[in-house]
Design an enzyme around this catalytic site. Structure first.
Site, PDB file in Angstrom:
ATOM      1  CE1 TYR A  82       5.417  -7.763   6.195  1.00 49.51           C
ATOM      2  CE2 TYR A  82       3.995  -6.595   4.646  1.00 49.51           C
ATOM      3  CZ  TYR A  82       5.069  -7.429   4.896  1.00 49.51           C
ATOM      4  OH  TYR A  82       5.807  -7.930   3.844  1.00 49.51           O
ATOM      5  CB  SER A 115       6.877  -5.610   1.619  1.00 54.07           C
ATOM      6  OG  SER A 115       5.511  -5.570   1.226  1.00 54.07           O
TER       7      SER A 115
END
Length: 313
Positions: free
Chosen positions: A191, A178
């Protein structure tokens, strides 16, 4: 007739652009065929991105090992891939239950994946767990769960399959990561931390295994956008006008599962080390993070204070 010297540079630029376009077109056309007969392992194959990757690799004639947490979903994916497939051109996928939240089972899973075909040519680490919450509300248990799924799981699987790649002096490990592995965004602390850890691990791994002919790639993308807003996020729209509304409009864009899967296949075919799939705003933020970090920190902090902006971030 001689070409004026002032026209030489523009002509060279046009020619170079034409060659680059043709080169990319040919590679895109050849990408599926370049994975034929390759043993490709895909984690979280039942997700949107995973199933799209499975479809493309299967069409390209790869020997698939599809991993997921649900046997029913794996069987459903198996049926969708093989129902209209030409068995002379494709291989029936093999299915393996893999749950990164159960790290105690990883030793058995690594052995099972390795026994499917005796080797692995391509490992696509696609699994991910997302979380949006203020730092103080995230428990240690949840932190550990996210780290298991986003970092310890993929790194453990990669390390488990690495010895056979080293012995064969070939292989490709690809991490679907990501952009938050390179850029931390408010309310994504756990995250972003797990994605930063994964990015660092695979960056180190790339340098360590290059001498064995093993490729390591990372794809950093913005959020997966299957049908509009970011999955899992419920937020109010920013008020019309102003900076918040502009950034909000940019943040509602994402990458589709099909587009990301196509990039995965191309990255494997071209052996690219790093790919960034992002719109201009995240790219500018990455640049600011490198060159003018205090400015980026101020912008993020100001955004958190603005309730509309905080919801959009």
């Amino acid at each position: 007739m001689d070409v004026p010297s002032v026209a030489v540079l523009p002509l060279l630029v046009v020619a170079a652009a034409g060659v680059y376009f043709i080169y990319n077109w040919v590679l895109r056309f050849l990408s599926p065929s370049l994975v034929r007969n390759k043993v490709v392992v895909i984690t979280d194959a039942v997700s949107g991105v995973g199933s799209e990757c499975a479809r493309l690799f299967h069409q390209g004639g790869a020997r698939l090992v599809l991993c997921g947490t649900s046997w029913d979903k794996l069987e459903s994916l198996f049926d969708s891939l093989t129902s209209d497939a030409d068995l002379k051109e494709t291989f029936a996928p093999k299915l393996v239950i893999l749950d990164f939240s159960d790290m105690e089972s990883m030793h058995e899973v690594v052995a099972e994946v390795g026994e499917c075909y005796g080797c692995v040519d391509v490992l696509v680490c696609n699994s991910s767990m997302k979380l949006k919450a203020p730092v103080q509300s995230v428990s240690l248990e949840l932190d550990r769960n996210i780290m298991d799924i986003n970092y310890f799981g993929p790194s453990t699987l990669a390390k488990g399959l690495l010895p056979t790649m080293i012995s064969r002096r070939s292989g490709h490990i690809l991490l679907v990561n990501s952009i938050q592995g390179r850029l931390a965004v408010p309310f994504r602390s756990s995250y972003a931390a797990s994605k930063h850890a994964a990015q660092a691990f695979f960056d180190c791994l790339r340098a360590e295994v290059e001498e064995y002919g093993i490729s390591v790639s990372t794809i950093s993308h913005t959020f997966i956008n299957a049908s509009g807003p970011e999955p899992g996020d419920t937020h109010t729209q920013a008020k019309p006008g102003g900076l918040a509304a502009f950034i909000s409009s940019q943040l509602t864009h994402g990458v589709s599962p099909a587009a990301l899967a196509g990039e995965v296949v191309r990255t494997v075919s071209r052996k690219r080390k790093e790919v960034l799939l992002a719109h201009p705003i995240p790219r500018v933020a990455l640049l600011l993070r490198s060159l003018f970090p205090p400015l980026l920190f101020s912008v993020l902090a100001a955004g958190v204070k603005d309730s509309d902006m905080a919801e959009q971030m």
